[in-house]
Design an enzyme around this catalytic site. Structure first.
Site, PDB file in Angstrom:
ATOM      1  N   ASP A  90       3.444   2.060 -53.910  1.00 27.98           N
ATOM      2  CA  ASP A  90       2.220   2.845 -53.933  1.00 27.98           C
ATOM      3  C   ASP A  90       2.078   3.385 -55.358  1.00 27.98           C
ATOM      4  O   ASP A  90       3.047   3.434 -56.110  1.00 27.98           O
ATOM      5  CB  ASP A  90       2.339   3.980 -52.917  1.00 27.98           C
ATOM      6  CG  ASP A  90       1.197   4.970 -53.012  1.00 27.98           C
ATOM      7  OD1 ASP A  90       0.028   4.539 -52.960  1.00 27.98           O
ATOM      8  OD2 ASP A  90       1.479   6.167 -53.145  1.00 27.98           O
ATOM      9  N   ASP A 130      -0.407   6.394 -56.568  1.00 23.61           N
ATOM     10  CA  ASP A 130      -0.605   7.844 -56.665  1.00 23.61           C
ATOM     11  C   ASP A 130       0.456   8.592 -55.872  1.00 23.61           C
ATOM     12  O   ASP A 130       0.668   8.335 -54.683  1.00 23.61           O
ATOM     13  CB  ASP A 130      -1.988   8.227 -56.154  1.00 23.61           C
ATOM     14  CG  ASP A 130      -3.104   7.734 -57.064  1.00 23.61           C
ATOM     15  OD1 ASP A 130      -2.818   7.425 -58.236  1.00 23.61           O
ATOM     16  OD2 ASP A 130      -4.250   7.658 -56.604  1.00 23.61           O
TER      17      ASP A 130
END
Length: 232
Positions: A13, A15
């Site tokens: 991922d 953020d």
């Protein structure tokens, strides 16, 4: 789920995982909510909406359907504000640079799978000069459903040409952990925004505060030589 002895691919991922930026997203969401007369807290965004697409968040936030033109306008307002807040603080998560270099040296396949829109990906991946370190970057526009649906992680596995069971996902949000588990992947929670016990409850196999302090058992499954990883 029995964890595989060796994990051949790593999906990050972006953020809250590769970069510690979720507080700036939350600040931008709260500012937009207040302007629209909606009572919402940073905690709600981090708990409920992290990992979802803007077109999934805004109708829930406003409590009504949102026309495409309005959705585009509101999303751009929020994202522009976020980028102005975060840009001066742009930096990789502690230990990420060295960890990625070790993975690449071990022959692991790497991807990024993120709900972040194009300009936000450009800010982080190009701003930090790390886009070329990943074989593929999968964005929310390439899948129908955002997290906690597994779509974006399964798409990354297809692009990497690996079995989902041989993938490990690094995530900071409950929705991301749920998506990774739903995809049949090993899930690692990075505790930038969510307490470790909450990530474990969501299904994280491992948790860590950053990439410099990963559990030794996880590193043993990941930092492998090509000769030990048939099919890679």
């Amino acid at each position: 789920m029995t964890l595989p002895a060796l994990l051949h691919a790593v999906i990050f991922d972006m953020d809250g995982t590769l970069v510690d930026n979720m507080r700036y997203h939350s600040e931008a969401w709260v500012a937009l909510s207040q302007r629209l007369g909606v009572d919402a807290t940073a905690e709600r965004f981090e708990r409920e909406f992290a990992g979802k697409k803007n077109e999934e968040i805004l109708p829930v936030l406003l409590g009504r359907p949102v026309a495409p033109e309005e959705l585009t306008r509101l999303a751009e307002e929020k994202e522009t504000h976020y980028r102005s807040l975060y840009s001066p603080h742009l930096s990789l998560m502690r230990g990420a640079e060295a960890f990625i270099a070790r993975l690449r040296g071990a022959g692991a396949r790497l991807a990024v799978a993120t709900a972040a829109p194009t300009e936000n990906r450009r800010l982080v991946l190009d701003g930090l000069g790390i886009r070329s370190l990943f074989s593929r970057v999968v964005g929310a526009e390439e899948v129908t459903r955002g997290k906690p649906a597994p779509d974006i992680f399964l798409s990354a596995a297809r692009f990497l040409e690996v079995d989902p069971a041989s993938c490990v996902v690094f995530e900071d949000a409950v929705n991301g952990i749920l998506a990774a588990r739903s995809a049949g992947m090993t899930a690692v929670g990075i505790t930038t925004t969510t307490p470790p016990e909450v990530l474990r409850e969501a299904g994280a196999h491992f948790v860590a505060p950053d990439f410099a302090t990963l559990p030794p058992e996880l590193e043993a499954r990941l930092l492998i030589t090509p000769s030990r990883a048939p099919g890679c």
